[in-house]
Design an enzyme around this catalytic site. Structure first.
Site, PDB file in Angstrom:
ATOM      1  N   GLY A   1      15.902 143.138  57.240  1.00  0.00           N
ATOM      2  CA  GLY A   1      15.508 144.532  57.434  1.00  0.00           C
ATOM      3  C   GLY A   1      14.488 144.756  58.527  1.00  0.00           C
ATOM      4  O   GLY A   1      14.657 145.628  59.387  1.00  0.00           O
TER       5      GLY A   1
ATOM      6  N   ARG B   1      25.390 151.280  57.374  1.00  0.00           N
ATOM      7  CA  ARG B   1      26.279 150.585  56.443  1.00  0.00           C
ATOM      8  C   ARG B   1      27.603 151.326  56.243  1.00  0.00           C
ATOM      9  O   ARG B   1      28.645 150.700  56.085  1.00  0.00           O
ATOM     10  CB  ARG B   1      25.565 150.371  55.103  1.00  0.00           C
ATOM     11  CG  ARG B   1      24.537 149.252  55.176  1.00  0.00           C
ATOM     12  CD  ARG B   1      23.767 149.109  53.890  1.00  0.00           C
ATOM     13  NE  ARG B   1      22.896 147.934  53.935  1.00  0.00           N
ATOM     14  CZ  ARG B   1      21.929 147.692  53.076  1.00  0.00           C
ATOM     15  NH1 ARG B   1      21.692 148.548  52.089  1.00  0.00           N
ATOM     16  NH2 ARG B   1      21.186 146.610  53.179  1.00  0.00           N
TER      17      ARG B   1
ATOM     18  N   GLY C   1      19.394 139.415  51.866  1.00  0.00           N
ATOM     19  CA  GLY C   1      19.368 138.188  51.070  1.00  0.00           C
ATOM     20  C   GLY C   1      20.542 137.274  51.357  1.00  0.00           C
ATOM     21  O   GLY C   1      20.394 136.046  51.399  1.00  0.00           O
TER      22      GLY C   1
ATOM     23  N   LYS D   1       5.255 135.438  53.976  1.00  0.00           N
ATOM     24  CA  LYS D   1       5.007 134.268  53.138  1.00  0.00           C
ATOM     25  C   LYS D   1       5.954 133.115  53.413  1.00  0.00           C
ATOM     26  O   LYS D   1       7.156 133.306  53.559  1.00  0.00           O
ATOM     27  CB  LYS D   1       5.112 134.658  51.660  1.00  0.00           C
ATOM     28  CG  LYS D   1       4.024 135.615  51.195  1.00  0.00           C
ATOM     29  CD  LYS D   1       4.149 135.867  49.700  1.00  0.00           C
ATOM     30  CE  LYS D   1       3.020 136.762  49.201  1.00  0.00           C
ATOM     31  NZ  LYS D   1       3.116 136.990  47.735  1.00  0.00           N
TER      32      LYS D   1
END
Length: 395
Positions: A349, A39, A372, A196
């Site tokens: 990730g 980053r 996200g 999920k």
């Protein structure tokens, strides 16, 4: 939307106070040392662009989850300042308590301490946003990883700054995702995997109306297998979302597209790195089996389909790739993506960890820095930090 690169090329940045919101939220070990600096490296082009253009440069970011109003040593950006100085080859002083004013000369840089320590940051305080806007002539958002959050340094300051624009990293993210989803070369294949369905249901539903192939993996694939009447043993799945999985498959079929499900899988009796791996036809999965990877026939079939794609969007490994015995499916998919002639974009990730494990970074057209934010853009959402930049450019 105004782009910082254009302002620099037009000579509109020289001697200006430039405030850059970067994403420097790097992982640290228990000794407070940086374990992975991607980053920081990704933030450098914007900073170098500003310095080269003769700006007085201020950079800030969040790090970790500090309590507003309290700066603890583990929340300090000091270690980031040292790494940034090393990478840039120039001094990068760190300034705390910077809201009252910042002294920095043209052609120089200062790193402003963890922005989430400021009271009102998370709630996008108008007072705080105005204080920060007063520090600069130009606000640059180059933190795609936080673009899905409406906070003072991602949204509020852009409302009040004289000029608000997108940095090169944020611009590149928008361009890559737009190219992949809004104007894709077809066939368009999306790989969405994870534990999920519930966390990615809206993404699956959104992609089902656009993609030609929707490849599901992990626990998500197990739920789709359950919805198709296949035995999954004691594998991770969400029985309550079977109807939604059926709806996604029905939507795809109605468009002449498909959700290619595994025909064979790799199972074990327990979730363990040393568990015995057994390849089974999907019909032969026993009640006490755990599905931990796709089988070799499925992997080769999907790899062949991916080789024909014009665009590939990848989010999530298709098996428990951290365990060597259950990593082959993800490895085959990763290498198929790497050798494809398609425009390829990957994010998330676990996906980045798989890319690093198989050494294919240079073979992916674009690797997203956002977690996200990447997922929300895949879902078709307009991110707050991008929305305000567009608004400011047209107001």
């Amino acid at each position: 939307m105004i782009r910082f690169k254009d302002l620099c090329e037009q000579g509109l940045v020289k001697d200006k106070r430039v405030f850059i919101r970067a994403d420097l939220n790097v992982p640290l070990n228990t000794n407070g040392e940086i374990t992975e600096d991607t980053r920081i490296k990704a933030s450098l082009p914007c900073i170098q662009m500003a310095l080269k253009a003769g700006a007085a440069v201020m950079v800030t970011s969040h790090l970790g989850r500090p309590t507003e109003g309290t700066l603890n040593p583990e929340d300090s950006l000091l270690v980031v300042a040292h790494k940034m100085s090393e990478l840039l080859g120039v001094p990068v002083p760190l300034k705390a308590n910077w809201l009252e004013g910042v002294s920095v000369a043209a052609g120089e840089i200062v790193l402003l301490e963890n922005c989430r320590v400021n009271v009102g940051e998370k709630k996008n305080s108008a007072t705080l946003s105005q204080q920060m806007a007063a520090l600069c002539d130009i606000f640059v958002n180059d933190a795609f990883g936080t673009a899905h959050r409406a906070e003072a340094t991602t949204y509020g300051v852009a409302e009040y700054a004289n000029t608000a624009c997108a940095g090169p990293l944020l611009s590149a993210e928008i361009d890559a995702i737009t190219k992949a989803l809004a104007n894709p070369k077809r066939p368009l294949a999306a790989i969405v995997a994870g534990s999920k369905v519930s966390t990615k249901l809206s993404i699956l539903e959104s992609l089902a109306s656009n993609v030609d192939q929707l490849i599901v993996g992990g626990g998500i694939a197990n739920t789709f297998l359950l919805a198709s009447g296949h035995p999954i043993g004691k594998s991770l799945a969400e029985p309550l979302l079977v109807e939604q999985a059926k709806s996604v498959m029905k939507s795809m079929k109605a468009r002449g597209a498909e959700v290619p499900l595994p025909s064979d899988v790799v199972v074990a009796k327990g979730f363990d790195a040393h568990a015995k791996a057994t390849i089974k036809n999907i019909k032969d999965v026993d009640q006490d089996d755990l599905i931990l990877d796709i089988g070799p026939d499925t992997a080769q079939r999907l790899a062949q389909q991916l080789s024909q794609a014009g665009t590939i969007v990848w989010n999530g490994p298709v098996g428990v790739f951290e365990f060597e015995a259950f990593s082959k499916g993800t490895e085959i998919i990763a290498k198929a993506i790497a050798t494809s002639k398609a425009f390829t974009i990957a994010g998330g990730g676990d996906t980045l960890a798989a890319i690093a494990k198989y050494g294919i970074e240079s073979k992916i057209s674009y690797i997203s820095t956002g977690g996200g934010a990447f997922l929300e853009m895949l879902e078709g959402k307009t991110l707050p930090a991008i929305e305000i930049l567009v608004k400011r450019a047209t107001s």
